[in-house]
Structure formats: C-alpha cells, structure tokens
Design an enzyme around this catalytic site. Structure first.
Site, PDB file in Angstrom:
ATOM      1  N   ARG A   1      28.458  52.417 -49.945  1.00 11.60           N
ATOM      2  CA  ARG A   1      28.275  53.333 -51.072  1.00 11.60           C
ATOM      3  C   ARG A   1      29.048  54.616 -50.774  1.00 11.60           C
ATOM      4  O   ARG A   1      29.304  54.951 -49.607  1.00 11.60           O
ATOM      5  CB  ARG A   1      26.800  53.623 -51.327  1.00 11.60           C
ATOM      6  CG  ARG A   1      26.041  54.248 -50.161  1.00 11.60           C
ATOM      7  CD  ARG A   1      24.625  54.584 -50.574  1.00 11.60           C
ATOM      8  NE  ARG A   1      23.846  55.181 -49.483  1.00 11.60           N
ATOM      9  CZ  ARG A   1      22.705  55.867 -49.659  1.00 11.60           C
ATOM     10  NH1 ARG A   1      22.223  56.025 -50.885  1.00 11.60           N
ATOM     11  NH2 ARG A   1      22.067  56.369 -48.630  1.00 11.60           N
TER      12      ARG A   1
ATOM     13  N   GLN B   1      19.285  53.875 -39.518  1.00 10.20           N
ATOM     14  CA  GLN B   1      20.107  54.650 -40.447  1.00 10.20           C
ATOM     15  C   GLN B   1      21.098  55.511 -39.663  1.00 10.20           C
ATOM     16  O   GLN B   1      20.728  56.156 -38.685  1.00 10.20           O
ATOM     17  CB  GLN B   1      19.233  55.540 -41.331  1.00 10.20           C
ATOM     18  CG  GLN B   1      20.019  56.335 -42.369  1.00 10.20           C
ATOM     19  CD  GLN B   1      19.122  57.025 -43.387  1.00 10.20           C
ATOM     20  OE1 GLN B   1      17.963  56.667 -43.557  1.00 10.20           O
ATOM     21  NE2 GLN B   1      19.674  58.003 -44.082  1.00 10.20           N
ATOM     22  N   ASP B   2      22.381  55.486 -40.086  1.00  9.62           N
ATOM     23  CA  ASP B   2      23.428  56.324 -39.484  1.00  9.62           C
ATOM     24  C   ASP B   2      23.665  56.004 -38.009  1.00  9.62           C
ATOM     25  O   ASP B   2      23.808  56.903 -37.179  1.00  9.62           O
ATOM     26  CB  ASP B   2      23.080  57.811 -39.635  1.00  9.62           C
ATOM     27  CG  ASP B   2      23.144  58.279 -41.078  1.00  9.62           C
ATOM     28  OD1 ASP B   2      23.429  57.453 -41.960  1.00  9.62           O
ATOM     29  OD2 ASP B   2      22.904  59.472 -41.320  1.00  9.62           O
TER      30      ASP B   2
ATOM     31  N   GLN C   1      17.959  59.568 -40.550  1.00 11.09           N
ATOM     32  CA  GLN C   1      19.250  59.757 -39.868  1.00 11.09           C
ATOM     33  C   GLN C   1      19.051  59.911 -38.361  1.00 11.09           C
ATOM     34  O   GLN C   1      18.427  60.870 -37.901  1.00 11.09           O
ATOM     35  CB  GLN C   1      19.979  60.990 -40.405  1.00 11.09           C
ATOM     36  CG  GLN C   1      20.341  60.895 -41.869  1.00 11.09           C
ATOM     37  CD  GLN C   1      19.323  61.593 -42.759  1.00 11.09           C
ATOM     38  OE1 GLN C   1      18.149  61.649 -42.448  1.00 11.09           O
ATOM     39  NE2 GLN C   1      19.794  62.114 -43.876  1.00 11.09           N
TER      40      GLN C   1
ATOM     41  N   ASP D   1      23.586  53.060 -44.386  1.00 12.01           N
ATOM     42  CA  ASP D   1      24.793  53.855 -44.088  1.00 12.01           C
ATOM     43  C   ASP D   1      25.132  53.822 -42.601  1.00 12.01           C
ATOM     44  O   ASP D   1      25.533  54.838 -42.019  1.00 12.01           O
ATOM     45  CB  ASP D   1      24.600  55.317 -44.528  1.00 12.01           C
ATOM     46  CG  ASP D   1      24.205  55.448 -45.990  1.00 12.01           C
ATOM     47  OD1 ASP D   1      24.469  54.520 -46.773  1.00 12.01           O
ATOM     48  OD2 ASP D   1      23.609  56.492 -46.338  1.00 12.01           O
TER      49      ASP D   1
END
Length: 561
Positions: A467, A377-378, A355, A399
C-alpha cells in the site's frame, strides 16, 4: 548635415545585430526564471536564488551547483536551529523526535556536501547524485514523521523543514533537466541513458511521476547467476561472503561464552570505530542470542554470524513510550558499504505494539546476505540510499518491508505472519515522496508464502502486496512465486484515493495461485506488465541507475523474455 544621420545609422546597425545577439543569449542557456518555472516550488526557487534574477541566461552547470549550495546552506542553518530548539523540550516523546531530527539533519548536510563535491554534471556521477539528494529529502520527511508519531507539532522547526525540503526537491528537478540537456536536445521523460548513450524508448508513460532516473531494479534469474553479487562488492569481500564462517579471518570476535574479544556486539563495533579507516573491518559474531541494541555509524564494516537462527540479535522496542518508529530498531546502520551475513535480526515487541523495527538501514551500497529479519509491523526499514538483499528471510504482518531506499530483494523468502484480529497484512509500504527520487522496492525471483502461524488460518485474514505510504510510492514484483494467501485485488489503499494515480505498482511474470491478476485493482498507477517490450522499457531505466548493483556479466532481466 552629417550629424543627424549618426543616430539613424546607429539604430540601423542595432537592428541588424539584435537577432544575432538574441541567438547568442539563447544558445548560452535559459534564464533563472525559466529554470525556476520547471521546479515543483518555483517561488522558493526564485526567492532563495534571487541573486541570479537579473541574469539573461544561466548555464546549466551553474544553476545546478547553486541550487545544491543554497539547499546545503539552509540545511546547515536548520540543523543549528534544531539543536537549539531541542534543548527546550523535556518530555521524553518530544526528545525522541528531536533526537531523530538532529541525527537526520546531520545526514542531510553530509549528503548535500557529497553531492556538491561531485564533478558538475559528470555523466558517470548521476546515480550518486540522485541517490544522495533523494536520501537528503527522505531524512527531512522522516523528521516530520517522528513529530507526528509522538503528537508534537514541531512548529519551531517546521518552516525550516519545509524550506529545505522544497530546495532539495528543486535541486532534484534542476539536476534532472540539466542532465537531460547534457545528453542532447529532445529527450523526453521516457528516454533512458545507457552508459552515457541516449536510448529512445516508446511514448508510453506510466503517469505523471515518470522520470529518466527511476530505480526499480531486477536481477537475472538464470541459475548461472544465482551466486553472483553486485560489482561494487570488492574481490576481498566476495571471498568473505563465499567462504564458510569458520574460515573468515576476523579482526574481532564476539562470543557470549567469553571465548572472543568481546561478549557484546555494540562494544565490538565501538572498538572497530576507533581506527579502521577505509579498510574493510570484519567482526565475527559466534552463535548465541544477543539482547542488545546496535547502532553502526562506521563505514566498511562486515558482520559475519554463524547462520540464520544461530547468531541472533534481538530487542523489543516499539514506537511510543519515548520511542519513534525510526529509533525502535534493534539494529540500525548508517555507515556506508555495510555487509551482514548469516545473522538473524529480530524484534519481539509483538503485533500489539504496532511499529517495531528489527533492522533499519540507511547504509549506502550495503549488502545483506543469507540473513533473517523477524518482526510483525514494520520489520525491515529500508530507510534510504542503495541496498541489496540476497537469499534472506523476511517475516512480518503490516507494512513489514518499508522505507524509501533504492532496494533489491533477490532470491528471498517472504513469510507473512498472523496479524491481530481485524488487521490486514500488507507486505510493502514504499515511501517515495518526490517524482525525481530514484527510489523503489524491487522483489525479484522471491517466494511469498504464509508463515507457520498464519498457514492454518490464512483464509481469515487478507494479505496484500503493498500500500502507498507516500504519494509516489513505487514497488514491483517480478518473476516471484505468490502463494494463495494474496488477496485477488493484490494491493490496498492507504487512505481513500490518496496516491492511486501517482504511485507505480507493477507485476511482471509472477507465478503461483496468488499471482492471478484478473481481479487486481484498477488504479491509474497500477500496471500488469505483460508485453516484453514494456518490461524492457521498465528495466532499461535501471541500467542507468543500477549498474553498480547488478552483475556486469548479465542484464537485469532474462534475455529470453
């Protein structure tokens, strides 16, 4: 002989009058117990609003006001306790979580105060109300997540988090019921209100989350609307977005080479915060790479760069080692009506750091125009409230568009990068926690393709549209081009069957090799939207909540569906 008849006569009169008295009470409104029975946490409702327990009826406006006031009172108490308890934690990970929570509680108190000041049940205030209550609830969930990330239980504040969260959820439910009744009896969860008029939709229900105030916005695809911006972008701001960078009349200039007022963006923001008031304050950031972490709390700030790849704000923080996902952001903005144009926001922590946020926005009524967001990520944390992204470029792996804002992406390019070995790419992870929140991700008229590093090896990695980060996760792709990197299943589970029946994921008239829906997931919450009337149902809801976001000269869907 007359006296014995008096009790009988009195009884007869009461017998005659009782039905009319009952009708009068019924017309005045349901009891407090009835209102509480309609909330997700009836025990909290009856416990914390016990002073109304003996009322035969409670007016809608009163129960609505009291429910928000009770939530605000407990949020103020929880904020004070969070500040006191935070002094007891010395570990840097614990301090990071507590710091987040105190900031988030401040925002929650502010948003509940704003909601309380609205004219009760005014027909035109509903979107502000649902947005602010939803954001207040999101703040508390983020506080809880911060503790989980640093492996701290946060037990000292958990009861307060739970109580305030339940009270806000109850307020959302009561507000929904009160507003539905305001517009007349018999309105079902699938009714929509357009400009104060009730419009009856079909009996189709998209699962138990259905409510009259969802936010799944879409835009108009016709070329004549491609340069349009939302109504709430003021005329002066429209001009600033339309002129070239060199024509912008800036209040302050930031330049790495010393030719501006400041060489640091953060110092320029600090200076701007001293007294701009309600005036739009413009900071022009000349081309260059600015290695700094920027936090914008002021309202009405506009940041103008020299273009994608030219003006770059970069950092390398990631979750862990004294940081959480929330405070890993290179650039964070909470002040309302923020506008950014022509800037790259970057986080270089890399995929191994997991993250690592490039931009975090909790800015209400914010616009990001011709900007780029680069990370793994993120990458882009659309945390809360109402946001609009136009002609932007977004890069990431896992994500990388996430959060619980009501957010529209129009005419954007979404680039999926190469992840670490054994990882799966997921473009979105929407975080709606309550069925009455008007939040969701809408990706409309965009392009989803592989970035340069993924392109030659895209068959080695699976890529999914999203998701479910939370139970009522909500994401829609509409009229978007999807290249062949998208997995045939389309969507990925978070953990087992979690949220698969309560989420809402939809696809409508997308194109490209990755848009084939024949092998998509079979979840209860997933919908292939093919019937134009169904698409109309879906977008009609947006007209209640999205009028401020979309051009007044066009509808949020193509007229020639």
């Amino acid at each position: 002989m007359v006296q014995p008849l008096l009790p009988l006569l009195t009884l007869l009169i009461c017998y005659i009058l009782l039905p009319s008295l009952a009708i009068s009470n019924a017309d005045a409104g349901p009891s407090m117990q009835w209102w509480c029975s309609q909330t997700p946490y009836p025990n909290s409702c009856t416990h914390f609003m016990g002073h109304l327990a003996h009322a035969n009826h409670v007016e809608e406006s009163h129960i609505h006001h009291v429910s928000i006031k009770v939530a605000l009172d407990h949020a103020v108490q929880a904020r004070a306790r969070a500040i006191r308890l935070g002094l007891m934690y010395l570990d840097k990970n614990e301090q990071a979580a507590w710091s987040n929570c105190i900031e988030l509680y401040e925002a929650t108190v502010h948003q509940l105060n704003l909601t309380l000041k609205l004219q009760p049940l005014h027909p035109n205030s509903h979107f502000d109300e649902f947005s602010w209550l939803g954001a207040a609830l999101t703040n508390l969930d983020t506080c809880r997540t911060s503790f989980a990330e640093v492996n701290v239980s946060g037990s000292g504040i958990e009861p307060l988090l739970t109580h305030v969260s339940e009270l806000i959820s109850n307020s959302l439910a009561i507000t929904r019921l009160a507003r539905r009744n305001l517009h007349g009896p018999g309105i079902s969860p699938n009714d929509s209100i357009r400009s104060g008029r009730v419009s009856r939709l079909s009996n189709r229900k998209f699962g138990p989350w259905a409510d009259p105030y969802p936010f799944l916005p879409v835009g108009h695809q016709e070329d004549s609307y491609n340069r349009r911006l939302p109504d709430w972008v003021l005329p002066k701001d429209r001009k600033l977005l339309e002129v070239s960078e060199r024509e912008v009349k800036a209040d302050l200039v930031v330049a790495k080479d010393g030719t501006g007022d400041f060489s640091s963006i953060s110092k320029a923001v600090d200076e701007a915060s001293k007294g701009s008031g309600n005036k739009r304050f413009v900071i022009y950031v000349k081309k260059g790479v600015y290695k700094e972490y920027v936090n914008v709390g002021m309202r009405n700030l506009m940041l103008v760069g020299d273009g994608i790849g030219k003006t770059v704000i970069t950092g390398s923080r990631s979750a862990g080692g004294g940081s959480t996902t929330y405070n890993s952001a290179t650039f964070a903005v909470t002040g309302e009506r923020f506008i950014a144009r022509g800037i790259t926001f970057r986080n270089t922590a890399g995929p191994a750091k997991h993250q690592a946020v490039a931009l975090r926005s909790s800015s209400d009524l914010s616009v990001f125009y011709q900007c780029s967001f680069q990370g793994y990520q993120d990458t882009l944390y659309a945390h809360s409230l109402r946001q609009f992204y136009r002609e932007c470029k977004i890069y990431g792996t896992v994500d990388f568009i996430f959060g619980n804002a009501a957010v529209v992406f129009q005419n954007c390019n979404i680039y999926v990068r190469r992840p670490m070995s054994q990882q799966k790419n997921t473009i979105t992870a929407q975080g709606r926690t309550d069925p009455n929140q008007n939040t969701g991700i809408s990706i409309q008229n965009c392009r989803v393709t592989a970035a340069k590093d993924l392109r030659p090896v895209r068959s080695s990695f699976q890529t999914f549209l999203g998701r479910p980060l939370k139970e009522y996760s909500r994401t829609v792709y509409m009229e978007t081009y999807m290249d062949d990197l998208i997995s045939p299943a389309g969507w990925l589970e978070w953990s087992g069957d979690f949220a698969l029946e309560t989420l809402f994921y939809g696809e409508f008239r997308n194109t490209g090799p990755g848009s084939n829906t024949s092998k998509r997931v079979k979840w209860g919450g997933y919908h292939i939207i093919t019937d134009p009337s169904t698409a109309l149902e879906f977008t009609a809801r947006i007209l209640i909540a999205g009028e401020m976001w979309l051009p007044s000269s066009g509808l949020p869907f193509k007229l020639d569906l």
